[in-house]
Design a protein around this motif. Structure first.
Motif, PDB file in Angstrom:
ATOM      1  N   LEU A  78      13.630   4.919 -12.560  1.00 40.16           N
ATOM      2  CA  LEU A  78      13.052   5.163 -11.239  1.00 40.16           C
ATOM      3  C   LEU A  78      12.967   3.880 -10.420  1.00 40.16           C
ATOM      4  O   LEU A  78      13.235   3.883  -9.206  1.00 40.16           O
ATOM      5  N   ASP A  79      12.616   2.778 -11.051  1.00 38.93           N
ATOM      6  CA  ASP A  79      12.550   1.501 -10.336  1.00 38.93           C
ATOM      7  C   ASP A  79      13.916   1.087  -9.801  1.00 38.93           C
ATOM      8  O   ASP A  79      14.027   0.454  -8.743  1.00 38.93           O
ATOM      9  N   GLN A  80      14.955   1.471 -10.534  1.00 39.96           N
ATOM     10  CA  GLN A  80      16.304   1.106 -10.132  1.00 39.96           C
ATOM     11  C   GLN A  80      16.751   1.848  -8.866  1.00 39.96           C
ATOM     12  O   GLN A  80      17.391   1.272  -7.982  1.00 39.96           O
ATOM     13  N   TYR A  81      16.380   3.134  -8.784  1.00 40.50           N
ATOM     14  CA  TYR A  81      16.867   3.961  -7.674  1.00 40.50           C
ATOM     15  C   TYR A  81      15.800   4.258  -6.621  1.00 40.50           C
ATOM     16  O   TYR A  81      16.128   4.685  -5.513  1.00 40.50           O
ATOM     17  N   TRP A  82      14.527   4.067  -6.964  1.00 36.42           N
ATOM     18  CA  TRP A  82      13.442   4.353  -6.033  1.00 36.42           C
ATOM     19  C   TRP A  82      12.467   3.167  -5.998  1.00 36.42           C
ATOM     20  O   TRP A  82      11.404   3.216  -6.611  1.00 36.42           O
ATOM     21  N   PRO A  83      12.831   2.089  -5.287  1.00 42.12           N
ATOM     22  CA  PRO A  83      11.894   0.959  -5.165  1.00 42.12           C
ATOM     23  C   PRO A  83      10.533   1.398  -4.621  1.00 42.12           C
ATOM     24  O   PRO A  83       9.503   0.833  -4.991  1.00 42.12           O
ATOM     25  N   MET A  84      10.554   2.398  -3.747  1.00 45.82           N
ATOM     26  CA  MET A  84       9.330   3.061  -3.291  1.00 45.82           C
ATOM     27  C   MET A  84       9.391   4.493  -3.797  1.00 45.82           C
ATOM     28  O   MET A  84      10.272   5.261  -3.383  1.00 45.82           O
ATOM     29  N   LEU A  85       8.490   4.863  -4.700  1.00 45.59           N
ATOM     30  CA  LEU A  85       8.536   6.208  -5.271  1.00 45.59           C
ATOM     31  C   LEU A  85       8.289   7.261  -4.193  1.00 45.59           C
ATOM     32  O   LEU A  85       7.506   7.027  -3.257  1.00 45.59           O
ATOM     33  N   PRO A  86       8.927   8.419  -4.303  1.00 49.93           N
ATOM     34  CA  PRO A  86       8.724   9.486  -3.320  1.00 49.93           C
ATOM     35  C   PRO A  86       7.258   9.917  -3.255  1.00 49.93           C
ATOM     36  O   PRO A  86       6.538   9.884  -4.262  1.00 49.93           O
ATOM     37  N   GLN A  87       6.834  10.325  -2.071  1.00 49.33           N
ATOM     38  CA  GLN A  87       5.477  10.813  -1.885  1.00 49.33           C
ATOM     39  C   GLN A  87       5.359  12.237  -2.426  1.00 49.33           C
ATOM     40  O   GLN A  87       6.327  12.983  -2.479  1.00 49.33           O
ATOM     41  N   GLY A  88       4.155  12.612  -2.826  1.00 46.09           N
ATOM     42  CA  GLY A  88       3.892  14.006  -3.170  1.00 46.09           C
ATOM     43  C   GLY A  88       4.153  14.398  -4.607  1.00 46.09           C
ATOM     44  O   GLY A  88       4.009  15.576  -4.960  1.00 46.09           O
ATOM     45  N   VAL A  89       4.527  13.451  -5.460  1.00 47.24           N
ATOM     46  CA  VAL A  89       4.765  13.759  -6.876  1.00 47.24           C
ATOM     47  C   VAL A  89       3.468  13.535  -7.650  1.00 47.24           C
ATOM     48  O   VAL A  89       2.803  12.509  -7.495  1.00 47.24           O
ATOM     49  N   SER A  90       3.106  14.497  -8.492  1.00 49.87           N
ATOM     50  CA  SER A  90       1.956  14.345  -9.390  1.00 49.87           C
ATOM     51  C   SER A  90       2.472  13.909 -10.758  1.00 49.87           C
ATOM     52  O   SER A  90       3.403  14.514 -11.289  1.00 49.87           O
ATOM     53  N   TYR A  91       1.839  12.878 -11.328  1.00 48.99           N
ATOM     54  CA  TYR A  91       2.311  12.290 -12.576  1.00 48.99           C
ATOM     55  C   TYR A  91       1.347  12.616 -13.712  1.00 48.99           C
ATOM     56  O   TYR A  91       0.142  12.390 -13.601  1.00 48.99           O
ATOM     57  N   PHE A  92       1.896  13.137 -14.806  1.00 48.85           N
ATOM     58  CA  PHE A  92       1.116  13.488 -15.991  1.00 48.85           C
ATOM     59  C   PHE A  92       1.695  12.771 -17.202  1.00 48.85           C
ATOM     60  O   PHE A  92       2.916  12.674 -17.363  1.00 48.85           O
ATOM     61  N   ALA A  93       0.810  12.306 -18.076  1.00 44.66           N
ATOM     62  CA  ALA A  93       1.241  11.595 -19.279  1.00 44.66           C
ATOM     63  C   ALA A  93       0.449  12.087 -20.482  1.00 44.66           C
ATOM     64  O   ALA A  93      -0.706  12.493 -20.356  1.00 44.66           O
ATOM     65  N   ILE A  94       1.085  12.050 -21.651  1.00 42.96           N
ATOM     66  CA  ILE A  94       0.381  12.319 -22.901  1.00 42.96           C
ATOM     67  C   ILE A  94       0.086  10.976 -23.553  1.00 42.96           C
ATOM     68  O   ILE A  94       0.999  10.268 -23.982  1.00 42.96           O
TER      69      ILE A  94
END
Length: 255
Positions: A78-94
């Motif tokens: 994601l850092d490679q293709y999205w230096p600024m992450l898209p807005q509106g994404v919810s992130y979940f982690a285990i």
């Protein structure tokens, strides 16, 4: 109570990871720790497909990261293709360590606090009303289908982004087996790890005498251990590093 583990031999078989909180806690107890990763993590097996999925990340509503490796490798992409992450994404982690690898780039990460598992994730409020949502699960190729199946049943459009593959390392399995007759505890964070050892015919000769206790993070993994023939199984409250270490220390204090 951590001193009760001093001198006890603990075999850890999960994959290498940077900043392993559990391994650091374990070593601080003065236990004799042998870390023998029986499954290798092989990144980017299908780079063309991963690239296509990462380029379409702005169409994702919910991103789920199921492991530390998934989180770290996905963020590299994601850092490679999205230096600024898209807005509106919810992130979940285990897991808190998976959350930690996302935090430098992601402001808010949701994760289950106690039940550090797929089941715990699926009980989170943010994953209840997902009808019509686009969900991307970052993982290693193959594995449990529970999250995928359940979210599809709730009406989500779900896809996998396989940022790595897990490959059993036969040499490391044999190395781990060579320690089984001298250890006090075998720590296995997943059923897949236990099955990696269980593929070998001479495995049963080691567990038949119950010379050691296998320590697992959940009832599901405990059931797999039972099916494989382990007689002494210790189930921690969760996969959290503190919970796994606490289970070990308590058991050592009582034996």
């Amino acid at each position: 109570m951590t001193h009760r583990l001093a001198g006890r031999h603990v075999l850890l078989i999960r994959s290498q990871r940077s900043g392993d909180d559990f391994l650091n806690l374990l070593r601080a107890t003065k236990a004799k720790v042998t870390h023998t990763p029986v499954i290798d993590v092989v990144p980017g097996v299908n780079e063309t497909k991963i690239t296509q999925q990462i380029l379409a990340f702005d169409e994702v509503d919910i991103a789920i990261f199921v492991s530390v490796h998934a989180g770290a490798l996905a963020m590299d992409w994601l850092d490679q293709y999205w230096p600024m992450l898209p807005q509106g994404v919810s992130y979940f982690a285990i897991g808190q360590q998976t959350e930690a690898v996302l935090k430098p780039s992601v402001h808010k990460v949701f994760r289950p606090e106690k039940d550090v598992s797929s089941e715990g994730l699926l009980r989170m409020p943010g994953l209840q009303n997902v009808r019509g949502k686009d969900v991307m699960i970052f993982r290693g190729s193959a594995g449990r289908e529970l999250i995928y199946d359940e979210l599809v049943s709730r009406g989500a459009r779900v896809s996998y982004c396989d940022v790595y593959a897990r490959v059993v390392n036969d040499d490391q399995v044999k190395n781990a087996l060579s320690h089984l007759n001298s250890i006090d505890y075998l720590v296995a964070h997943s059923g897949e790890l236990l099955r990696a050892l269980g593929r070998y015919a001479d495995f049963q000769s080691y567990i038949g005498e119950n010379r050691f206790t296998v320590v697992v993070p959940s009832t599901r993994v405990a059931e797999i251990a039972g099916e494989l023939g382990y007689g002494s199984i210790l189930e921690a409250e969760s996969a959290l590093p503190q919970s796994m270490c606490h289970a070990l220390c308590n058991d050592a204090a009582n034996h």
